[in-house]
Write a protein that holds these residues in place. Sequence first.
Motif, PDB file in Angstrom:
ATOM      1  N   THR A  80      55.502 103.488  37.417  1.00  0.00           N
ATOM      2  CA  THR A  80      55.879 104.881  37.654  1.00  0.00           C
ATOM      3  C   THR A  80      55.966 105.630  36.332  1.00  0.00           C
ATOM      4  OG1 THR A  80      57.072 104.262  39.661  1.00  0.00           O
ATOM      5  CG2 THR A  80      57.629 106.388  38.674  1.00  0.00           C
ATOM      6  N   ALA A  81      56.580 105.004  35.327  1.00  0.00           N
ATOM      7  CA  ALA A  81      56.693 105.640  34.009  1.00  0.00           C
ATOM      8  C   ALA A  81      55.322 105.825  33.364  1.00  0.00           C
ATOM      9  CB  ALA A  81      57.598 104.806  33.101  1.00  0.00           C
ATOM     10  N   LEU A  82      54.450 104.826  33.484  1.00  0.00           N
ATOM     11  CA  LEU A  82      53.131 104.898  32.854  1.00  0.00           C
ATOM     12  C   LEU A  82      52.207 105.913  33.518  1.00  0.00           C
ATOM     13  CD1 LEU A  82      52.384 101.134  32.123  1.00  0.00           C
ATOM     14  CD2 LEU A  82      52.850 102.926  30.443  1.00  0.00           C
ATOM     15  N   THR A  83      52.420 106.157  34.814  1.00  0.00           N
ATOM     16  CA  THR A  83      51.544 107.095  35.518  1.00  0.00           C
ATOM     17  C   THR A  83      52.121 108.502  35.556  1.00  0.00           C
ATOM     18  OG1 THR A  83      52.498 106.467  37.662  1.00  0.00           O
ATOM     19  CG2 THR A  83      50.466 105.333  36.961  1.00  0.00           C
ATOM     20  N   GLY A  84      53.297 108.677  35.009  1.00  0.00           N
ATOM     21  CA  GLY A  84      53.861 110.018  34.919  1.00  0.00           C
ATOM     22  C   GLY A  84      54.661 110.452  36.124  1.00  0.00           C
ATOM     23  N   GLY A  85      55.023 109.530  36.993  1.00  0.00           N
ATOM     24  CA  GLY A  85      55.903 109.897  38.106  1.00  0.00           C
ATOM     25  C   GLY A  85      55.179 110.077  39.417  1.00  0.00           C
ATOM     26  N   ALA A  86      55.543 111.133  40.115  1.00  0.00           N
ATOM     27  CA  ALA A  86      55.070 111.366  41.489  1.00  0.00           C
ATOM     28  C   ALA A  86      53.553 111.536  41.550  1.00  0.00           C
ATOM     29  CB  ALA A  86      55.744 112.596  42.071  1.00  0.00           C
ATOM     30  N   HIS A  87      52.957 110.907  42.538  1.00  0.00           N
ATOM     31  CA  HIS A  87      51.506 110.980  42.747  1.00  0.00           C
ATOM     32  C   HIS A  87      51.209 112.078  43.766  1.00  0.00           C
ATOM     33  CE1 HIS A  87      47.424 109.472  42.763  1.00  0.00           C
ATOM     34  NE2 HIS A  87      47.442 109.614  44.069  1.00  0.00           N
ATOM     35  N   ARG A  88      50.242 112.910  43.468  1.00  0.00           N
ATOM     36  CA  ARG A  88      49.930 114.040  44.343  1.00  0.00           C
ATOM     37  C   ARG A  88      48.520 113.959  44.940  1.00  0.00           C
ATOM     38  NH1 ARG A  88      53.115 115.553  40.321  1.00  0.00           N
ATOM     39  NH2 ARG A  88      54.899 116.873  40.715  1.00  0.00           N
ATOM     40  N   GLY A  89      47.884 112.847  44.901  1.00  0.00           N
ATOM     41  CA  GLY A  89      46.553 112.714  45.485  1.00  0.00           C
ATOM     42  C   GLY A  89      45.430 112.773  44.469  1.00  0.00           C
ATOM     43  N   ASN A  90      45.594 113.573  43.417  1.00  0.00           N
ATOM     44  CA  ASN A  90      44.620 113.626  42.332  1.00  0.00           C
ATOM     45  C   ASN A  90      45.276 113.025  41.101  1.00  0.00           C
ATOM     46  OD1 ASN A  90      42.546 115.003  43.729  1.00  0.00           O
ATOM     47  ND2 ASN A  90      43.677 116.912  43.503  1.00  0.00           N
ATOM     48  N   PRO A  91      44.544 112.205  40.356  1.00  0.00           N
ATOM     49  CA  PRO A  91      45.150 111.566  39.184  1.00  0.00           C
ATOM     50  C   PRO A  91      45.673 112.575  38.162  1.00  0.00           C
ATOM     51  CG  PRO A  91      43.021 110.564  39.703  1.00  0.00           C
ATOM     52  CD  PRO A  91      43.164 111.792  40.558  1.00  0.00           C
ATOM     53  N   THR A  92      46.861 112.320  37.659  1.00  0.00           N
ATOM     54  CA  THR A  92      47.442 113.124  36.582  1.00  0.00           C
ATOM     55  C   THR A  92      46.756 112.750  35.278  1.00  0.00           C
ATOM     56  OG1 THR A  92      49.119 111.475  36.055  1.00  0.00           O
ATOM     57  CG2 THR A  92      49.698 113.130  37.745  1.00  0.00           C
ATOM     58  N   ALA A  93      47.063 113.467  34.218  1.00  0.00           N
ATOM     59  CA  ALA A  93      46.498 113.140  32.904  1.00  0.00           C
ATOM     60  C   ALA A  93      46.893 111.729  32.492  1.00  0.00           C
ATOM     61  CB  ALA A  93      46.957 114.156  31.861  1.00  0.00           C
ATOM     62  N   ASP A  94      48.151 111.349  32.729  1.00  0.00           N
ATOM     63  CA  ASP A  94      48.598 109.993  32.398  1.00  0.00           C
ATOM     64  C   ASP A  94      47.834 108.951  33.213  1.00  0.00           C
ATOM     65  OD1 ASP A  94      50.477 110.876  30.539  1.00  0.00           O
ATOM     66  OD2 ASP A  94      52.109 110.906  32.010  1.00  0.00           O
ATOM     67  N   GLU A  95      47.625 109.240  34.488  1.00  0.00           N
ATOM     68  CA  GLU A  95      46.889 108.307  35.341  1.00  0.00           C
ATOM     69  C   GLU A  95      45.427 108.210  34.915  1.00  0.00           C
ATOM     70  OE1 GLU A  95      49.159 108.414  39.618  1.00  0.00           O
ATOM     71  OE2 GLU A  95      48.039 110.207  39.028  1.00  0.00           O
ATOM     72  N   ARG A  96      44.813 109.336  34.559  1.00  0.00           N
ATOM     73  CA  ARG A  96      43.407 109.303  34.112  1.00  0.00           C
ATOM     74  C   ARG A  96      43.273 108.480  32.831  1.00  0.00           C
ATOM     75  NH1 ARG A  96      43.753 114.631  35.750  1.00  0.00           N
ATOM     76  NH2 ARG A  96      43.894 115.404  33.604  1.00  0.00           N
ATOM     77  N   PHE A  97      44.236 108.626  31.913  1.00  0.00           N
ATOM     78  CA  PHE A  97      44.205 107.844  30.679  1.00  0.00           C
ATOM     79  C   PHE A  97      44.364 106.356  30.982  1.00  0.00           C
ATOM     80  CE2 PHE A  97      46.396 106.074  26.877  1.00  0.00           C
ATOM     81  CZ  PHE A  97      45.356 106.236  25.976  1.00  0.00           C
ATOM     82  N   LEU A  98      45.316 106.008  31.835  1.00  0.00           N
ATOM     83  CA  LEU A  98      45.520 104.616  32.231  1.00  0.00           C
ATOM     84  C   LEU A  98      44.281 104.076  32.938  1.00  0.00           C
ATOM     85  CD1 LEU A  98      47.533 102.248  32.335  1.00  0.00           C
ATOM     86  CD2 LEU A  98      48.407 103.206  34.471  1.00  0.00           C
ATOM     87  N   LEU A  99      43.682 104.882  33.783  1.00  0.00           N
ATOM     88  CA  LEU A  99      42.473 104.482  34.508  1.00  0.00           C
ATOM     89  C   LEU A  99      41.311 104.248  33.541  1.00  0.00           C
ATOM     90  CD1 LEU A  99      41.461 103.987  37.380  1.00  0.00           C
ATOM     91  CD2 LEU A  99      40.894 106.412  37.516  1.00  0.00           C
ATOM     92  N   ALA A 100      41.160 105.105  32.539  1.00  0.00           N
ATOM     93  CA  ALA A 100      40.094 104.915  31.542  1.00  0.00           C
ATOM     94  C   ALA A 100      40.306 103.612  30.780  1.00  0.00           C
ATOM     95  CB  ALA A 100      40.057 106.100  30.573  1.00  0.00           C
ATOM     96  N   ARG A 101      41.551 103.345  30.404  1.00  0.00           N
ATOM     97  CA  ARG A 101      41.851 102.084  29.711  1.00  0.00           C
ATOM     98  C   ARG A 101      41.542 100.892  30.609  1.00  0.00           C
ATOM     99  NH1 ARG A 101      47.571 102.035  28.714  1.00  0.00           N
ATOM    100  NH2 ARG A 101      47.162 100.062  27.703  1.00  0.00           N
ATOM    101  N   LEU A 102      41.923 100.986  31.872  1.00  0.00           N
ATOM    102  CA  LEU A 102      41.683  99.903  32.819  1.00  0.00           C
ATOM    103  C   LEU A 102      40.189  99.654  33.010  1.00  0.00           C
ATOM    104  CD1 LEU A 102      42.746  97.853  34.847  1.00  0.00           C
ATOM    105  CD2 LEU A 102      42.874  99.691  36.528  1.00  0.00           C
ATOM    106  N   ARG A 103      39.416 100.721  33.136  1.00  0.00           N
ATOM    107  CA  ARG A 103      37.966 100.564  33.298  1.00  0.00           C
ATOM    108  C   ARG A 103      37.344  99.890  32.078  1.00  0.00           C
ATOM    109  NH1 ARG A 103      37.440 106.318  36.016  1.00  0.00           N
ATOM    110  NH2 ARG A 103      37.556 105.657  38.176  1.00  0.00           N
ATOM    111  N   LEU A 104      37.828 100.250  30.896  1.00  0.00           N
ATOM    112  CA  LEU A 104      37.339  99.586  29.686  1.00  0.00           C
ATOM    113  C   LEU A 104      37.689  98.103  29.713  1.00  0.00           C
ATOM    114  CD1 LEU A 104      38.178 102.326  27.046  1.00  0.00           C
ATOM    115  CD2 LEU A 104      35.889 101.424  27.549  1.00  0.00           C
TER     116      LEU A 104
END
Length: 192
Positions: A80-104
Amino acid sequence: MIQAHAVRLFTERGYDATAVTDVAVAAGVSPMTVYRHFPTKEDLVLFDQNGRIVGERIAASSAAQPLVRRIGNALIESATALTGGAHRGNPTADERFLLARLRLMISTPALRAKHLDNQYVLQRAIVDGLGDEAVDPDTVFRAQAAASACLAAMHTAVMRWAEDDGRTDLPGLITQAFAAAFGDALFDAGHR
């Protein structure tokens, strides 16, 4: 800031095609500064504060709770802390960054291998978070086994989240994975 430039360059150019000096130039710092903060190229992708966050959450949790619940809740709170909290259906900036790292991590063999090392470090942070509760060898062994089981379930959820392109709620997926692995009595997938 350095890590953000690194992830962007690795995503655009490829991990192997991007040198640490390229990252330094993009970040406007010297290569020595990059290495001071990130001792290896792999650390530019893999480094985060997750182990510290999880260890702190476990240390703050009640010893009266089952160990797997304590570990699982700490991992969910960390996500929750790493993704920036509440999820609204579209990735937040924190989630996009985490997702980019994960894809790498998924697409780069050197990062996959280093990721396994990070799992061990996270397991150690979990056991360390138990403090004086985990001093005898049998308790440490049980804590390591519980941590490994939780980390495996979480890994499954993280992979699903990547497949979903970050459109689903990561903490919710982790909760579902824990409920599937350990039962709804410990982790109610409908309530976090």
